[in-house]
Design an enzyme around this catalytic site. Structure first.
Site, mmCIF file in Angstrom:
data_model
loop_
_atom_site.group_PDB
_atom_site.id
_atom_site.type_symbol
_atom_site.label_atom_id
_atom_site.label_comp_id
_atom_site.label_asym_id
_atom_site.label_seq_id
_atom_site.Cartn_x
_atom_site.Cartn_y
_atom_site.Cartn_z
ATOM 1 N N LEU A 163 59.706 15.650 32.225
ATOM 2 C CA LEU A 163 59.041 15.575 33.517
ATOM 3 C C LEU A 163 60.151 15.574 34.551
ATOM 4 O O LEU A 163 61.143 14.848 34.393
ATOM 5 C CB LEU A 163 58.223 14.288 33.646
ATOM 6 C CG LEU A 163 56.896 14.202 32.907
ATOM 7 C CD1 LEU A 163 56.355 12.776 32.975
ATOM 8 C CD2 LEU A 163 55.890 15.176 33.485
ATOM 9 N N ASP A 164 60.019 16.382 35.612
ATOM 10 C CA ASP A 164 61.091 16.384 36.601
ATOM 11 C C ASP A 164 61.146 15.031 37.300
ATOM 12 O O ASP A 164 60.213 14.217 37.212
ATOM 13 C CB ASP A 164 60.938 17.543 37.590
ATOM 14 C CG ASP A 164 59.683 17.445 38.429
ATOM 15 O OD1 ASP A 164 59.552 16.463 39.175
ATOM 16 O OD2 ASP A 164 58.836 18.347 38.345
ATOM 17 N N ALA A 165 62.228 14.782 37.989
ATOM 18 C CA ALA A 165 62.467 13.449 38.567
ATOM 19 C C ALA A 165 61.369 13.023 39.522
ATOM 20 O O ALA A 165 61.031 11.835 39.611
ATOM 21 C CB ALA A 165 63.819 13.430 39.267
ATOM 22 N N ASP A 166 60.759 13.979 40.237
ATOM 23 C CA ASP A 166 59.731 13.649 41.209
ATOM 24 C C ASP A 166 58.363 13.429 40.578
ATOM 25 O O ASP A 166 57.432 12.990 41.251
ATOM 26 C CB ASP A 166 59.616 14.759 42.260
ATOM 27 C CG ASP A 166 60.855 14.830 43.155
ATOM 28 O OD1 ASP A 166 61.487 13.781 43.350
ATOM 29 O OD2 ASP A 166 61.174 15.929 43.637
ATOM 30 N N SER A 167 58.238 13.754 39.299
ATOM 31 C CA SER A 167 56.960 13.579 38.608
ATOM 32 C C SER A 167 56.978 12.296 37.796
ATOM 33 O O SER A 167 58.026 11.713 37.536
ATOM 34 C CB SER A 167 56.688 14.780 37.691
ATOM 35 O OG SER A 167 56.648 15.974 38.444
#
Length: 268
Positions: free
Chosen positions: A112-116
């Site tokens: 999951l990307d950092a913002d997710s």
């Protein structure tokens, strides 16, 4: 030494293997075997059979049983801002910072990307991890997507029909408007693809950038009420459900069924 010899040396009475895996007591396991409810490597077991808890594939009533005590399966609720790596050379918070006393060397299954935020699976079972990530198995992932509204109905139709991205077309498997209040819309979507930031890029393409993205399920495994930053071990039924969803071969699936190291991962 041949592979057959290795397996023979590691073999134990089947009822003992089942008991150690927590299926039932030895006596009850004997009853399961006698009732022809146990298979080893696809063959119905009989009383007196032996099995290697590491090398052999055992099912009870059609459900895959994990008999290798070294294998670990975890679900984590990744907080926003945490990177999906086990260590980060830039000093950012990483997944491993939240695993506490887990002594096994586990790896994240996909990213999951950092913002997710939301559900992330971790394991040291490289074979299962490989199948869960391989696109041919089409393992569905469920997300809650928050965007600025109002949201026209045509957006859902466009995303379900498919939109064109720089690396090819992409479409959702399911789209459902959960809530629309003033200038905020909450949508539940299902997608089986795992290309880099694909959900965000799809919503960008239809003109509704994602404000918040939470993964709530991976196949049969649900985030539930697991709090942000916490993790839990999957129960036997959940692990069996993951094996079941990956038992079938997808179109063009790789054949490396015996690999035990976690492969390279890609971002969801």
């Amino acid at each position: 030494m041949s592979s057959a010899e290795v397996r023979t040396e590691g073999a134990e009475r089947l009822q003992k293997v089942l008991a150690q895996a927590g299926v039932a007591s030895r006596r009850a396991s004997e009853d399961l075997i006698a009732a022809r409810r146990v298979t080893v490597n696809g063959k119905v077991a009989k009383l007196g059979d032996k099995a290697d808890p590491i090398a052999d594939i055992i099912h009870v009533d059609g459900q895959r049983i994990v008999t290798d005590a070294n294998l670990v399966y975890l679900a984590m609720n990744k907080p926003r801002g945490v990177v999906s790596t086990m260590a980060d050379d830039k000093g950012r918070e990483a997944v491993a910072d939240y695993l506490g006393n887990i002594s096994a060397r586990v790896y994240h299954v996909g990213r999951l990307d950092a913002d997710s935020e939301g559900l992330l699976l971790l394991t040291n079972d490289g074979t299962l991890a490989h199948k869960l990530m391989h696109p041919s198995y089409e393992v569905p992932k469920t997300y809650l997507v928050e965007v600025v509204g109002p949201l026209p109905r045509v957006v859902g139709r466009e995303l379900m029909a498919g939109v064109q991205l720089e690396d090819g077309s992409a479409r959702l498997d399911d789209y459902r408007l959960i809530q629309a209040i003033d200038k905020q819309a909450l949508i539940e979507i299902v997608i089986h693809e795992g290309r880099n930031r694909i959900v965000r890029r799809m919503f960008d393409q239809v003109g509704f950038p994602v404000q918040r993205l939470v993964r709530t399920a991976i196949g049969p495994i649900k985030l539930g009420d697991l709090k942000a930053g916490r993790h839990r071990r999957l129960n036997a039924g959940e692990v069996a459900a993951l094996f079941k969803i990956t038992d079938r071969k997808g179109r063009g699936a790789a054949q490396e069924d015996t690999i035990r190291e976690v492969p390279e991962v890609y971002e969801d």
